[in-house]
Structure formats: C-alpha cells, structure tokens
Design a protein around this motif. Structure first.
Motif, PDB file in Angstrom:
ATOM      1  N   ILE A  13       0.864  -1.180   0.000  1.00 38.49           N
ATOM      2  CA  ILE A  13       0.000   0.000   0.000  1.00 38.49           C
ATOM      3  C   ILE A  13       0.903   1.232   0.000  1.00 38.49           C
ATOM      4  O   ILE A  13       1.757   1.384   0.863  1.00 38.49           O
ATOM      5  N   VAL A  14       0.705   2.093  -0.995  1.00 38.90           N
ATOM      6  CA  VAL A  14       1.461   3.330  -1.112  1.00 38.90           C
ATOM      7  C   VAL A  14       0.496   4.476  -0.823  1.00 38.90           C
ATOM      8  O   VAL A  14      -0.492   4.656  -1.530  1.00 38.90           O
ATOM      9  N   THR A  15       0.767   5.219   0.235  1.00 42.48           N
ATOM     10  CA  THR A  15      -0.082   6.353   0.620  1.00 42.48           C
ATOM     11  C   THR A  15       0.565   7.636   0.133  1.00 42.48           C
ATOM     12  O   THR A  15       1.721   7.921   0.449  1.00 42.48           O
ATOM     13  N   LEU A  16      -0.208   8.392  -0.639  1.00 42.63           N
ATOM     14  CA  LEU A  16       0.265   9.665  -1.180  1.00 42.63           C
ATOM     15  C   LEU A  16      -0.416  10.790  -0.427  1.00 42.63           C
ATOM     16  O   LEU A  16      -1.638  10.842  -0.350  1.00 42.63           O
ATOM     17  N   GLN A  17       0.389  11.699   0.130  1.00 41.06           N
ATOM     18  CA  GLN A  17      -0.156  12.806   0.910  1.00 41.06           C
ATOM     19  C   GLN A  17       0.347  14.129   0.348  1.00 41.06           C
ATOM     20  O   GLN A  17       1.532  14.284   0.056  1.00 41.06           O
ATOM     21  N   GLY A  18      -0.573  15.069   0.208  1.00 46.05           N
ATOM     22  CA  GLY A  18      -0.213  16.392  -0.286  1.00 46.05           C
ATOM     23  C   GLY A  18      -0.708  16.610  -1.694  1.00 46.05           C
ATOM     24  O   GLY A  18      -1.855  16.304  -2.010  1.00 46.05           O
ATOM     25  N   GLN A  19       0.187  17.116  -2.550  1.00 43.43           N
ATOM     26  CA  GLN A  19      -0.162  17.417  -3.929  1.00 43.43           C
ATOM     27  C   GLN A  19       0.769  16.668  -4.869  1.00 43.43           C
ATOM     28  O   GLN A  19       1.989  16.727  -4.717  1.00 43.43           O
ATOM     29  N   LEU A  20       0.176  15.970  -5.837  1.00 43.97           N
ATOM     30  CA  LEU A  20       0.946  15.283  -6.869  1.00 43.97           C
ATOM     31  C   LEU A  20       0.855  16.133  -8.129  1.00 43.97           C
ATOM     32  O   LEU A  20      -0.198  16.200  -8.757  1.00 43.97           O
ATOM     33  N   ASN A  21       1.958  16.828  -8.448  1.00 42.83           N
ATOM     34  CA  ASN A  21       1.941  17.770  -9.555  1.00 42.83           C
ATOM     35  C   ASN A  21       3.246  17.686 -10.345  1.00 42.83           C
ATOM     36  O   ASN A  21       4.082  16.825 -10.080  1.00 42.83           O
ATOM     37  N   SER A  22       3.408  18.587 -11.301  1.00 38.47           N
ATOM     38  CA  SER A  22       4.581  18.532 -12.176  1.00 38.47           C
ATOM     39  C   SER A  22       5.893  18.738 -11.418  1.00 38.47           C
ATOM     40  O   SER A  22       6.944  18.273 -11.859  1.00 38.47           O
ATOM     41  N   ALA A  23       5.841  19.398 -10.282  1.00 39.21           N
ATOM     42  CA  ALA A  23       7.060  19.644  -9.507  1.00 39.21           C
ATOM     43  C   ALA A  23       7.612  18.378  -8.855  1.00 39.21           C
ATOM     44  O   ALA A  23       8.815  18.264  -8.636  1.00 39.21           O
ATOM     45  N   ASN A  24       6.742  17.415  -8.552  1.00 40.93           N
ATOM     46  CA  ASN A  24       7.202  16.218  -7.845  1.00 40.93           C
ATOM     47  C   ASN A  24       6.852  14.904  -8.543  1.00 40.93           C
ATOM     48  O   ASN A  24       7.193  13.840  -8.044  1.00 40.93           O
ATOM     49  N   ALA A  25       6.189  14.969  -9.688  1.00 44.90           N
ATOM     50  CA  ALA A  25       5.725  13.744 -10.359  1.00 44.90           C
ATOM     51  C   ALA A  25       6.868  12.795 -10.701  1.00 44.90           C
ATOM     52  O   ALA A  25       6.750  11.574 -10.510  1.00 44.90           O
ATOM     53  N   ALA A  26       7.988  13.321 -11.190  1.00 43.22           N
ATOM     54  CA  ALA A  26       9.103  12.451 -11.584  1.00 43.22           C
ATOM     55  C   ALA A  26       9.666  11.690 -10.396  1.00 43.22           C
ATOM     56  O   ALA A  26       9.947  10.486 -10.500  1.00 43.22           O
ATOM     57  N   SER A  27       9.809  12.348  -9.253  1.00 42.98           N
ATOM     58  CA  SER A  27      10.362  11.654  -8.083  1.00 42.98           C
ATOM     59  C   SER A  27       9.364  10.656  -7.510  1.00 42.98           C
ATOM     60  O   SER A  27       9.753   9.571  -7.071  1.00 42.98           O
ATOM     61  N   VAL A  28       8.072  10.983  -7.533  1.00 42.24           N
ATOM     62  CA  VAL A  28       7.042  10.047  -7.067  1.00 42.24           C
ATOM     63  C   VAL A  28       7.034   8.819  -7.968  1.00 42.24           C
ATOM     64  O   VAL A  28       6.990   7.679  -7.494  1.00 42.24           O
ATOM     65  N   GLU A  29       7.086   9.047  -9.282  1.00 44.77           N
ATOM     66  CA  GLU A  29       7.112   7.932 -10.233  1.00 44.77           C
ATOM     67  C   GLU A  29       8.318   7.033  -9.974  1.00 44.77           C
ATOM     68  O   GLU A  29       8.193   5.805  -9.934  1.00 44.77           O
TER      69      GLU A  29
END
Length: 110
Positions: A13-29
């Motif tokens: 289970i991966v919990t994402l908190q906050g905002q997933l946007n262009s500034a952080n999408a690459a690192s989240v991916e």
C-alpha cells in the motif's frame, strides 16, 4: 508531497499525501516504480490524504498501471477525495482503473 509504503500479506500500500503535480511527479514515479523494480506486483494507492493531482500526476498513475499490467501485476486505487475523483472522472481514468471506496475493498481485490 510525502509517500509512505506499507507491506501487507496481499499487496503493497502506497499512501500519497499532499499534492501530486509537475514539480514532484518524476520523483514520485521513480519511488513507486522502485517498488515494482524490487519485485512488488500487487500495489494499492491510497489517495485519502491526497489534496490535489495534476495531469503530470495522472501520467504517473497511468505509467504505473501499464507497467504493472506488463509485469503481470495489478493496481488498485482507493480513498479519493471528491475533487481528486472528479479529475480522474473527467480524464476517463475511472473507466480504465480499478478504484475502490476504501482500504478493505481495495485489498479484497487481490
């Protein structure tokens, strides 16, 4: 944006908190695909604490879903706030992704 990972007997289970946007999408991916590279094939994304998702965030989810499908795995999402769910609905992603209302229902998919 913060990411927390929990291993259960049936899925990660991966919990994402906050905002997933262009500034952080690459690192989240990169972080989530790192789980797949490490052998995880059953993934659940917990969107309960996610406040916002942009088109770059939608791309992360799509890339993950395609990668898991190619690897014989499965992706389930749950806990979308109404405004996040609306983004998935407008984009047509609700029709192609497995979205469940809660954790129990998501884990029951495996």
């Amino acid at each position: 944006m913060s990411i927390a990972t929990e291993a259960t007997p049936s899925a990660h289970i991966v919990t994402l908190q906050g905002q997933l946007n262009s500034a952080n999408a690459a690192s989240v991916e990169a972080d989530i695909l790192g789980l797949v590279d490490g052998g995880a094939r059953q993934l659940v994304l917990n969107f309960s604490p996610l406040d916002y998702i942009s088109s770059a965030g939608l791309r992360v989810v799509l890339v993950l879903a395609k990668r898991l499908k190619a690897e014989g795995g499965k992706l389930v999402l749950f806990g979308m706030q109404p405004h996040v769910r609306e983004v998935f609905d407008i984009s047509g992603f609700l029709a192609i992704l497995n979205v469940q209302p809660g954790r129990v229902e998501a884990l029951a998919q495996f």
